[in-house]
Design an enzyme around this catalytic site. Structure first.
Site, PDB file in Angstrom:
ATOM      1  CG  HIS A  14      36.500  43.430  52.716  1.00 15.24           C
ATOM      2  ND1 HIS A  14      35.212  42.942  52.583  1.00 15.24           N
ATOM      3  CD2 HIS A  14      37.299  42.529  52.087  1.00 15.24           C
ATOM      4  CE1 HIS A  14      35.241  41.805  51.896  1.00 15.24           C
ATOM      5  NE2 HIS A  14      36.510  41.547  51.577  1.00 15.24           N
ATOM      6  CG  HIS A  16      41.288  39.545  50.858  1.00 12.81           C
ATOM      7  ND1 HIS A  16      40.966  38.475  51.645  1.00 12.81           N
ATOM      8  CD2 HIS A  16      40.113  40.125  50.497  1.00 12.81           C
ATOM      9  CE1 HIS A  16      39.646  38.386  51.740  1.00 12.81           C
ATOM     10  NE2 HIS A  16      39.094  39.384  51.060  1.00 12.81           N
ATOM     11  CD  GLU A 197      32.553  37.839  47.504  1.00 15.52           C
ATOM     12  OE1 GLU A 197      32.984  36.974  48.286  1.00 15.52           O
ATOM     13  OE2 GLU A 197      33.292  38.456  46.700  1.00 15.52           O
TER      14      GLU A 197
HETATM   15  N1  ADE Z   1      39.642  36.069  49.089  1.00 18.44           N
HETATM   16  C1  ADE Z   1      40.141  37.163  48.488  1.00 18.44           C
HETATM   17  N2  ADE Z   1      39.144  37.920  48.011  1.00 18.44           N
HETATM   18  C2  ADE Z   1      37.979  37.300  48.321  1.00 18.44           C
HETATM   19  C3  ADE Z   1      36.613  37.582  48.113  1.00 18.44           C
HETATM   20  N3  ADE Z   1      36.195  38.673  47.457  1.00 18.44           N
HETATM   21  N4  ADE Z   1      35.700  36.701  48.565  1.00 18.44           N
HETATM   22  C4  ADE Z   1      36.091  35.599  49.198  1.00 18.44           C
HETATM   23  N5  ADE Z   1      37.356  35.282  49.430  1.00 18.44           N
HETATM   24  C5  ADE Z   1      38.305  36.125  48.999  1.00 18.44           C
HETATM   25 ZN    ZN Z   2      37.145  39.819  50.605  1.00 20.04          ZN
END
Ligand code: ADE
Ligand code: ZN
Length: 340
Positions: A14, A16, A197
């Site tokens: 995980h 990005h 989240e």
């Molecule tokens: N895009 C980048 N980081 C993110 C996160 N923590 N939650 C949702 N979208 C994201």
């Molecule tokens: Zn994320």
């Protein structure tokens, strides 16, 4: 403290890639592309990294993305991430990217994918880090935009292993994207999704039942639903948890209050990841060390987290077996050093 958690072989599931853009590189790319940033220096950009919630972070994150223009920019971004990851014990990385935030600015999908892909191939040769690429749909945009993005990606051949779902969670349930995930599955792509989240447990149910997600990204709000907890444990659905991110975005008030250890001890398949390390103050091994200390994890639990990262990956069974052996070998060597 030993550097056991730092050096243990691990997979990152995980991250990005746009969230690995360190302020120094952001400034360099802005200058090269003739853009001005709303900060006087890299240090000032770093000092702006305090967030009230996910949306406050996303606003800054998308603004940062705007310096990425060319294939070379995506190559450099990804190469810098891999060099850092190599120093954090990463042997395998499943990397998210957000093409829609680039294609709306006129950057071609090919430039994004080819730049990232070229660096991933180089990273395998240089650091021995294997990888997969996961295309995330932005959930604050309509499903139709995700459909177009999927078409653009499929036209590039088999660069992508899976699709994901990210961006603003509250009010944007997975059910809105059921059709495009079905199309992705028909094209042979696997699925993951950010859920739980900031959003409610219902979004995790939807990610599992409607999107057929193989992993839940974050998922920490599952703790509010006992029946969901039982399902996640029974089916060993991986959660890709990002502890430093969760504290920076105020999902938990402190690392000491994070539920990772409790979820692990309830038998869920928990993994530790970095999310957007340039913004949240730590790469994956920094996250391992931080939870080890704040939650008092013992060595066996650190080994479990490392093994889980490979078990939850999209590697083949043979590749998983080989990586798990590496974890065992590392652990045996570390144990023999402490007893000799
Ligand atoms: N895009 C980048 N980081 C993110 C996160 N923590 N939650 C949702 N979208 C994201
Ligand atoms: Zn994320």
């Amino acid at each position: 403290m030993s550097d056991f958690a730092r050096r243990i072989p691990k997979a990152e599931l995980h991250v990005h890639i746009e969230g690995t853009l360190e302020p120094e590189l952001m400034f360099e790319l802005a200058q090269r592309n003739g853009l001005t940033l709303p900060y006087l220096s890299a240090q000032a950009a770093r000092e702006a990294h305090t967030f009230q919630n996910l949306q406050a972070f996303l606003d800054l994150y998308y603004a940062g993305c705007s310096v990425l223009r060319t294939e070379g920019d995506f190559f450099e971004l990804t190469r810098a991430y891999l060099a850092r990851a190599a120093g954090q014990g990463v042997r395998h990385a499943e990397v998210f990217f957000d093409p829609q935030t680039h294609t709306v600015r006129g950057v071609p999908m090919e430039a994004v994918v080819h730049g990232i892909q070229r660096a991933l191939q180089e990273g395998e040769a240089r650091f021995g880090i294997s990888s997969r690429l996961i295309l995330c749909f932005l959930r604050h945009l309509p499903e139709q935009a995700a459909d177009q993005t999927l078409d653009q990606a499929l036209a590039l051949g088999n660069a992508i292993t899976a699709v994901g779902l990210d961006s603003s969670e509250a009010g944007n349930p997975p059910s809105r994207f059921q059709r495009v995930f079905e199309r992705a599955a028909d094209a042979g792509l696997l699925a993951v999704a950010h859920a739980g989240e900031e959003g409610p447990p219902e979004y995790i149910w939807e990610a599992l039942d409607l999107l057929h997600a193989r992993r839940i990204d974050h998922g920490v709000r599952c703790a509010r639903d006992e029946r969901l907890m039982e399902r996640l444990a029974d089916e060993q659905v991986p959660l890709t948890i990002c502890p430093l991110s969760n504290v920076k975005l105020r999902v938990f008030a402190s690392l000491e209050q994070h539920n990772l250890r409790w979820l692990l001890e309830r038998g869920l398949l928990v993994t530790v990841n970095s999310d957007d390390p340039a913004y949240f103050g730590g790469y994956v091994a920094d996250n391992f060390e931080a939870v080890e200390e704040a939650l008092g994890l013992d060595q066996d639990q650190v080994v479990t987290l490392a093994k889980n990262s490979f078990l939850a990956s999209f590697l083949t069974p043979d590749e998983k077996a080989r990586q798990l052996q590496e974890v065992d070998r590392f652990n045996a060597q570390a144990s023999s050093k402490t007893t000799s």
